[in-house]
Motif scaffolding. Structure first.
Motif, mmCIF file in Angstrom:
data_model
loop_
_atom_site.group_PDB
_atom_site.id
_atom_site.type_symbol
_atom_site.label_atom_id
_atom_site.label_comp_id
_atom_site.label_asym_id
_atom_site.label_seq_id
_atom_site.Cartn_x
_atom_site.Cartn_y
_atom_site.Cartn_z
ATOM 1 N N CYS A 213 0.860 -1.176 0.000
ATOM 2 C CA CYS A 213 0.000 0.000 0.000
ATOM 3 C C CYS A 213 0.898 1.228 0.000
ATOM 4 C CB CYS A 213 -0.861 -0.033 1.268
ATOM 5 S SG CYS A 213 -1.541 1.547 1.763
ATOM 6 N N CYS A 214 0.470 2.289 -0.629
ATOM 7 C CA CYS A 214 1.318 3.483 -0.696
ATOM 8 C C CYS A 214 1.290 4.252 0.617
ATOM 9 C CB CYS A 214 0.852 4.394 -1.826
ATOM 10 S SG CYS A 214 -0.734 5.163 -1.478
ATOM 11 N N ALA B 187 2.533 5.164 7.888
ATOM 12 C CA ALA B 187 2.597 5.731 6.547
ATOM 13 C C ALA B 187 4.037 5.766 6.041
ATOM 14 C CB ALA B 187 2.005 7.138 6.546
ATOM 15 N N ARG B 188 4.956 6.117 6.915
ATOM 16 C CA ARG B 188 6.365 6.201 6.480
ATOM 17 C C ARG B 188 6.894 4.825 6.110
ATOM 18 N NH1 ARG B 188 7.349 10.424 10.913
ATOM 19 N NH2 ARG B 188 7.226 12.359 9.713
ATOM 20 N N ARG B 189 6.509 3.848 6.917
ATOM 21 C CA ARG B 189 6.971 2.470 6.624
ATOM 22 C C ARG B 189 6.511 2.063 5.243
ATOM 23 N NH1 ARG B 189 5.189 0.983 11.614
ATOM 24 N NH2 ARG B 189 3.402 -0.133 10.759
ATOM 25 N N LEU B 190 5.251 2.296 4.976
ATOM 26 C CA LEU B 190 4.691 1.884 3.701
ATOM 27 C C LEU B 190 5.299 2.708 2.560
ATOM 28 C CD1 LEU B 190 1.043 1.543 4.965
ATOM 29 C CD2 LEU B 190 2.469 -0.334 4.153
ATOM 30 N N CYS C 228 -3.978 7.677 -3.741
ATOM 31 C CA CYS C 228 -2.609 7.192 -3.805
ATOM 32 C C CYS C 228 -1.703 8.212 -4.484
ATOM 33 C CB CYS C 228 -2.546 5.874 -4.578
ATOM 34 S SG CYS C 228 -3.556 4.583 -3.859
ATOM 35 N N GLY C 229 -2.160 8.743 -5.602
ATOM 36 C CA GLY C 229 -1.351 9.734 -6.296
ATOM 37 C C GLY C 229 -1.045 10.920 -5.404
ATOM 38 N N SER C 230 -2.066 11.385 -4.708
ATOM 39 C CA SER C 230 -1.888 12.537 -3.840
ATOM 40 C C SER C 230 -0.874 12.233 -2.741
ATOM 41 C CB SER C 230 -3.246 12.901 -3.244
ATOM 42 O OG SER C 230 -3.122 13.931 -2.323
ATOM 43 N N ALA C 231 -0.990 11.055 -2.127
ATOM 44 C CA ALA C 231 -0.079 10.704 -1.038
ATOM 45 C C ALA C 231 1.350 10.547 -1.546
ATOM 46 C CB ALA C 231 -0.542 9.429 -0.361
ATOM 47 N N MET C 232 1.497 9.852 -2.675
ATOM 48 C CA MET C 232 2.849 9.599 -3.178
ATOM 49 C C MET C 232 3.545 10.884 -3.611
ATOM 50 S SD MET C 232 2.751 5.940 -5.112
ATOM 51 C CE MET C 232 1.524 6.343 -6.361
ATOM 52 N N LYS C 233 2.791 11.841 -4.110
ATOM 53 C CA LYS C 233 3.416 13.104 -4.495
ATOM 54 C C LYS C 233 3.915 13.876 -3.273
ATOM 55 C CE LYS C 233 1.112 13.743 -8.950
ATOM 56 N NZ LYS C 233 0.119 14.480 -9.747
ATOM 57 N N TYR D 167 -8.378 18.658 -5.730
ATOM 58 C CA TYR D 167 -7.725 19.539 -4.761
ATOM 59 C C TYR D 167 -6.326 19.060 -4.420
ATOM 60 C CZ TYR D 167 -12.422 21.407 -3.991
ATOM 61 O OH TYR D 167 -13.649 21.965 -4.146
ATOM 62 N N GLY D 168 -6.185 17.751 -4.293
ATOM 63 C CA GLY D 168 -4.897 17.233 -3.856
ATOM 64 C C GLY D 168 -3.817 17.341 -4.920
#
Lengths: 438, 490, 426
Positions: A234-235, A248-251, A274-279, A335-336
């Motif tokens: 998972c991202c 979250a950091r581990r993933l 996912c895109g928002s988090a990975m960016k 928005y993200g």
């Protein structure tokens, strides 16, 4: 920037209030971005204990609609993450138990796949006051309905939270069907224009693998070699947006490592969250000297599939799809990531397809990660509003770029008695790119 | 009756969710749009309708506690600053548009309805609600009534008092009273609607408002003219007025304000401008065409003129002006925004004087103003962490108001007196004038429970020194204020 | 003895003569202060002696309203006249209350300006227009006196001078007591001077006139105009009784009753006005009823349809209910009733025959008021011949009357100013 600097930027003008879905629902300052900033600052200054503000921070969808509305450039997205971290450790036991359970489940596709179709027991879900039952009186139009009577500042009783979550989970049942296995690598059709890696995600891969399959096909048809690395995790979007930063950091580290080995030009995802988090990986791992540079490079290479396809430009021929579809902007896409034009551009490229705008389209559908499980009552009211707005367009199909939105909107449409279906943007494109049977 | 008992009574009458007692949540209501004044309310109540307001006010009457009404909390004079031993009545949940009557060009709305929502509701039918404060996407109609709000287009279309024809108000003794003509134009008797509007919540709480709707103009043209100096821009406005033209809006920003707006929203105004003038003309197409030609000719000294008639390009011109207040936050850590008015013909002279005051104090002042009616918004910039800066900023700010009054103007054109300018009210009105105004207040609220401590300077307030809880992260509020002190009871 | 004291205070005073009456009540004295301080001293003197006071401008509306219970002193404002401040280019003027409006307009026109008020009382003073809140056709666009007043100075019942508002249009400092004084019929104070916002004189004006046959036709046309982009400056209708009976002029004499007519005023640029007139003609024209475009208003424009011998009514109703209101009135009256007024605003004036017996008049009023009750409609008798004016309920109901009483209590607790002239016996 520390939390004081971040919150200092707020001049209290209130321009964020009309953009905020929970302010629209309840009209309370503490459930608005301006109020939440104030609460977080109170905690930082020692004027309030974390436990006093948890309820209001939990009610925040994290939709980020307030960010573009702010004329002073306040980074609410960063502030709310700080805030969620602050309150995470101060949660009462039962609260932590539910959350621990959710986050032990969600980021793991195999576990998600295993619970698919499992219904929560009646004794747990049946007597809880939840989502569909708690709808306020009157029509749910912004200007005419008053908000619910909502106890502010108090965490709902433990039993009803778990029960409500269980019932919401039951309502948000994912579509049936087996998981579609994906190959490790798919070659481009025609001239190869890019080599991209695909993040299969957690919810997406457990419940919506046909969407990922469609993504792979479209990318291939548009000249991309698609690499789907094995063992990807998972991202980390869901835990990240819920303030569980360590998880979250581990993933994030695992995701970066997985794709680093894959040797791809870009990391593509078909999930808005996912895109928002990975960016944001650069910011997430900024304090880790070993990972920071890698995170920055990785984040630079992340693309939403619609974004990538527009960057490349269309090559594959499209066949006509004579339908009217309503396009729903997922918050973490609009928005993200600021991605609103690209999906529309792609849809506009399909002959005879008519895209209609959803009224009040900028307001969140209520999915917001696992929000609709943890805060089923406001989530379902927002879902109902979204369903009504969509039904008002007369569209034959709803198109969205996020599985959470898909589940949420589908459930709301069903509650409204509609059989309208929700599909991913890429599924529509896949249908348009499919060659006509000879 | 203590506030606890009051809270229990109101929970019983209005429901649990309507009453807020916990300190952290109450504290989020400690200020409105003017953060320099903070005071934690004793209790916060969110009624959902007029009867709820009435129940709350009656409870306050029985408990003999004061009450303050708050809409969206975006006011700029601390008019919604709570009473520490009183109740804050928030109208944000009263946001129904109760009726739209297009043949009579009226709508009836609850006080929590957001200003822009009225125009949105009637826009598809070709109508709109004319008063357009810059905060119109969030400010409430009830708040507009309290302050008699204007907006950029008030130079042609007037203020709230010209567009509200009736009210239902809850008086301080808990009676719901209909005032004004409603759907008609005139009712017999005293114009109580007229005095209630702009009374800043001191005469009661409006629970229903009859608003006049206006026909959307056939044509709108927005002109942006860039000048080398503010004087030139002001002279152009004088020429426009002297020519007998009636622009719908005439706004000027000086170089400092332009720079801030550019940094905030990249508005793309002509670089190197000492001032920009935005003139908007609206009405029948044939008239707008004639006026556009006339205005363009009268802006002869401008080094660049842009004209826009389509909504997107017009919005692009307005973007810089609309972001101005919040934008200065990017070029300065802190600022005070003033709201003085001067006769339009004194504009150039007063701006020069402001410049002199500012540089003498070592303070920067960015100027944004409604050039059509002489309403200035000097943005006095300072860094709160710098020792003495706030004091100098307040001194300049006060001197600007003195200057406005000395030129025959006013201390407030649209933001209201509230707490912020109560001490300056005697600059404009003598003791007899203020005593006469109090007669009106005594007629409506003899016990002084409705928003006490606002508008009129009180000896108690002027004597209080050493402001209360410092705004988090900011320097402590210094002694020059007449704000309410530390009111928290938690 | 009182006269000397009054004269000392006001500077000029005399015993009242036979013409010095208010609604038939004879005054005892007439005083004519020349400066605000003299007016204040005069009112202080009256307060000390418990004398009732009624202000008088040109007297054109002095007999409006209920006759006061007593009139000890008529305060003539003629000497409180003159343009006090008129700075160039500011579009603002401060003027003494005793200034005839006509004279003020003449001064303003020299600099291309006007006070956008055109009340039917041609000789009225500024003070009289404010006290009665009187307006004319231009109210359609520019509002009533209270909408144009930005500052006021007045003397209280106890003789204290007070001001509110100021000299700039944008001003929200303090309470706007000017709003309270407008239309207060001299029951809260006596205005000494007023500051108004001005407008430029329009470059071009023209009227469009069109015969009409039925009141509901009028409503349709007005709604069509309101929905159009043409923005007329004023929209008036004249509905004569249709029985050939001439309509009296306010100051005596008659005008011939013409056909029922709608008249629309357009103001603006030299090219724009004719263009809009023609567009309006196309919008409102019909085969049998062609509109005309003229440079002068029709003779009935801006004039009341009632004279000294009539009972003059003002009906204020939602504009869309004009036809229903005219029908209600005419049916209640049982006789043809001339109606004339500002259809865009829903402010209509009408005349009932002054020789109807008082009980009959009361009956008509009651029927009309009952029909308007609860629907944002009011019917006020502006003026009537004796004995009707003393016996009828001229004012009828008023919204917020209890609060109005409380306001009066505060400003004039001893009821010395125009006692009994106003709504609810105020």
């Amino acid at each position: 920037m520390d939390i004081r600097e971040l919150t200092d930027a707020c001049v209290h003008c209130g321009f964020c209030l009309p953009a905020c879905p929970t302010y629209q629902l309840w009209g309370t300052e503490a459930d608005s971005p301006r109020g939440r900033i104030h609460l977080i600052r109170q905690v930082a200054d020692g004027l309030a204990e974390p436990a006093e503000v948890t309820g209001h921070l939990d009610s925040c969808l994290g939709c980020l609609a307030c960010v573009p509305a702010c004329p002073s450039g306040v980074r609410y997205d960063e502030i709310i993450e700080h805030g969620r971290e602050l309150v995470e450790s101060a949660r009462p036991v039962a609260d932590r138990a539910v959350r621990a359970g959710l986050f032990a489940l969600f980021p793991y596709p195999r576990r998600l796949a295993a619970v698919r179709g499992v219904r929560p027991p009646q004794w747990l879900a049946g007597d809880a006051r939840t989502a569909g039952d708690a709808r306020g009186a009157g029509t749910d139009q912004r200007s005419t309905a008053g908000p619910d009577q909502r106890s502010t500042g108090q965490i709902p009783r433990q039993r009803s939270t778990i029960g409500a979550t269980a019932k919401a989970a039951a309502e948000l049942a994912p579509p049936p069907g087996p998981r579609v296995p994906l190959p490790r690598r798919v070659a481009a059709r025609g001239t190869r224009r890019a080599v991209v890696g695909l993040l299969t995600g957690c919810v997406q891969s457990a419940y919506f693998s046909p969407v990922s399959a469609a993504t792979v096909r479209v990318l291939a048809r548009e000249g991309c070699d698609v690499v789907i690395p094995r063992g990807q995790s998972c991202c980390g979007a869901l835990p990240l947006h819920a303030g569980r930063t360590a998880q979250a950091r581990r993933l994030a580290r695992r995701t970066i490592a997985t794709f680093a080995r894959a040797g791809v030009d870009a990391i593509v995802t078909d999930v808005a969250g996912c895109g928002s988090a990975m960016k944001e990986y650069a910011r997430l791992l900024a304090d880790d000297p070993r990972w920071a540079p890698r995170a920055a490079r990785f984040a630079e290479a992340v693309r939403d599939v619609t974004e990538l396809l527009c960057d490349l430009g269309p090559v594959a021929p499209r066949r006509p799809l004579p339908w009217t579809v309503a396009y729903h902007d997922a918050c973490h896409l609009g928005y993200g990531q600021g991605i609103t034009a690209q999906p529309r551009e792609l849809l506009a490229g399909v002959p005879q397809l008519r895209v209609v705008e959803v009224p009040d389209g900028g307001t969140c559908c209520g999915s917001a990660g696992v929000y609709n499980l943890l805060q089923p009552e406001p989530a379902s009211r927002l879902g109902d509003r979204k369903a009504q707005a969509i039904l008002a367009t007369g569209a034959e199909l709803v198109v969205a770029g996020n599985p959470g939105c898909t589940l949420q909107i589908q459930a709301a449409l069903r509650r409204a008695g509609s059989m309208l279906k929700v599909r991913h943007t890429i599924e529509l494109l896949d249908a348009a790119l499919r060659p006509v049977a000879a | 009756m203590t506030l606890d008992v009051l809270a229990r009574r109101l929970r019983r009458d209005l429901g649990d969710g309507a009453v807020i007692t916990d300190p952290a949540t109450r504290r989020t209501y400690e200020c409105d749009g003017l953060t320099a004044y903070r005071s934690m309310p004793g209790l916060v109540v969110l009624p959902e309708d007029a009867e709820g307001v009435q129940a709350t006010v009656r409870a306050c009457r029985d408990a003999r506690v004061p009450f303050v009404a708050r809409g969206s909390g975006t006011g700029l004079s601390a008019g919604a600053l709570p009473e520490a031993d009183g109740v804050l009545i928030v109208t944000a949940r009263m946001r129904r548009i109760l009726d739209v009557d297009l043949p009579n060009r009226r709508a009836v709305v609850e006080p929590g309805v957001i200003n822009l929502e009225v125009s949105r509701a009637v826009g598809p039918a070709g109508w709109y609600y004319a008063p357009d404060p810059s905060s119109q996407q969030i400010c409430s109609i009830g708040g507009n009534v309290a302050e008699n709000s204007g907006g950029a287009h008030c130079v042609k279309y007037g203020f709230t008092v010209h567009h509200v024809t009736g009210l239902e108000v809850c008086t301080a003794d808990g009676e719901l009273v209909r005032l004004g003509a409603g759907r008609a134009a005139q009712a017999p008797g005293y114009d109580l609607t007229g005095v209630f509007i702009g009374s800043e919540g001191t005469l009661g709480i409006a629970t229903k408002i009859w608003v006049r709707l206006s026909r959307s103009p056939q044509a709108v043209c927005t002109i942006l003219a860039a000048f080398a100096s503010v004087e030139q821009a002001g002279a152009a406005v004088s020429a426009i007025v002297a020519a007998g033209l009636r622009p719908a809006a005439a706004e000027i920003m000086d170089a400092l304000a332009i720079g801030a707006a550019e940094a905030a929203v990249s508005c793309g105004y002509p670089p190197g401008a000492g001032a920009v003038l935005i003139v908007e003309l609206d009405g029948p197409e044939v008239e707008v065409e004639a006026e556009t030609a006339a205005v363009t000719a009268l802006c002869g000294e401008a080094f660049e003129i842009r004209t826009a008639t389509d909504p997107q390009r017009r919005a692009a011109i307005w973007r810089g002006r609309k972001s101005a207040f919040a934008a200065v936050g990017r070029i300065s850590r802190d600022y005070i925004v003033q709201d003085g008015v001067i006769p339009r013909t004194a504009l150039a002279e007063v701006l020069r004087e402001i410049e002199r005051l500012a540089s003498a104090a070592g303070i920067r002042v960015a100027n944004v103003f409604h050039a059509g009616d002489g309403n200035l918004h000097p943005l006095v910039l300072y860094d709160g962490t710098e020792p003495g800066a706030l004091g100098r900023a307040e001194q300049v700010s006060g001197a600007i108001l003195d200057l406005c009054v000395s030129r025959g103007g006013s201390i407030t054109g649209e933001h209201g007196v509230g707490v912020d300018k109560a001490a300056k009210l005697p600059l404009m009105f003598g003791p007899d004038d203020l005593a006469t105004m109090r007669l009106l207040r005594d007629a409506f609220d003899p016990d002084g429970r409705a928003n006490p401590g606002k508008v009129f300077p009180t000896p108690r307030r002027c004597a209080e020194r050493g402001g209360g809880v410092p705004a988090p992260g900011r320097a402590a509020v210094p002694t020059a204020r007449t704000g309410d002190g530390d009111g928290e009871s938690a | 003895m009182s006269l000397d004291l009054l004269e000392a205070a006001a500077g000029m005073a005399r015993a009242a003569g036979p013409a010095d009456t208010v609604g038939g009540r004879p005054a005892k004295y007439v005083a004519a202060p020349g400066r605000p301080e003299q007016l204040a001293a005069l009112l202080a003197r009256c307060a000390a002696e418990g004398l009732t006071v009624v202000p008088r401008g040109d007297g054109s509306k002095l007999d409006w309203g209920t006759p006061p219970s007593t009139v000890d002193v008529l305060v003539d404002t003629a000497r409180l006249a003159g343009v006090l401040e008129h700075p160039e280019g500011d579009l603002v003027v401060t003027v003494g209350a005793g200034t005839p409006l006509r004279a003020l307009q003449a001064v303003l026109s020299r600099t291309g300006e006007r006070l956008a008020l055109d009340p039917p009382s041609e000789e009225a003073t500024v003070g009289g227009v404010l006290a009665t809140g009187e307006a004319g056709p231009l109210a359609h666009t520019y509002g009533f006196p209270r909408d144009l007043l930005i500052g006021v100075q007045f003397a209280r019942a106890d003789g204290v001078l007070a001001s509110s508002g100021g000299k700039v249009v944008k001003n929200v400092a303090g309470y706007d007591l000017g709003k309270l004084l407008c239309g207060s019929y001299g029951t809260l104070g006596v205005v000494t001077s007023a500051t108004f916002r001005l407008h430029p004189l329009p470059v071009a004006r023209a009227w469009l006139t069109r015969p009409v046959h039925r009141p509901d036709q009028v409503v349709e046309m007005v709604e069509a105009l309101a929905a159009s982009p043409l923005t007329p400056a004023a929209v008036e209708v004249d509905l004569p009784p249709g029985n050939g009976r001439p309509v009296p002029r306010q100051r005596g004499g008659n005008e011939p009753a013409g056909p029922a007519m709608l008249a629309v005023l357009f103001e603006g640029s030299a090219l724009g006005v004719p263009a809009r007139c023609h567009a309006a003609a196309e919008l409102l024209g019909a085969e049998s009823d062609q509109p005309s475009i003229v440079d002068e208003p029709p003779p009935w424009w801006g004039r009341y349809p009632f004279g000294a011998a009539d009972v003059g009514l003002r009906l204020s109703v939602p504009p869309a209910e004009l036809a229903a209101t005219v029908a209600l009135l005419r049916e209640a009256a049982g006789v043809p009733v001339p109606v004339r007024g500002s259809v865009g605003l829903g402010v209509l004036h009408a005349a009932l025959p002054g020789d109807l017996p008082v009980p009959r008049l009361a009956e008509i009023l009651a029927t009309v008021r009952e029909g308007l009750a609860g629907r944002d409609g009011w019917c006020v008798v502006l003026c009537a011949p004796a004995p009707a004016r003393a016996e009828l309920d001229l004012w009828g109901p008023a919204p917020g009357l209890a609060l109005m009483h409380r306001v009066k209590e505060q400003f004039d607790p001893r009821r010395l100013l125009s006692p009994g002239r106003f709504v609810g016996g105020i």
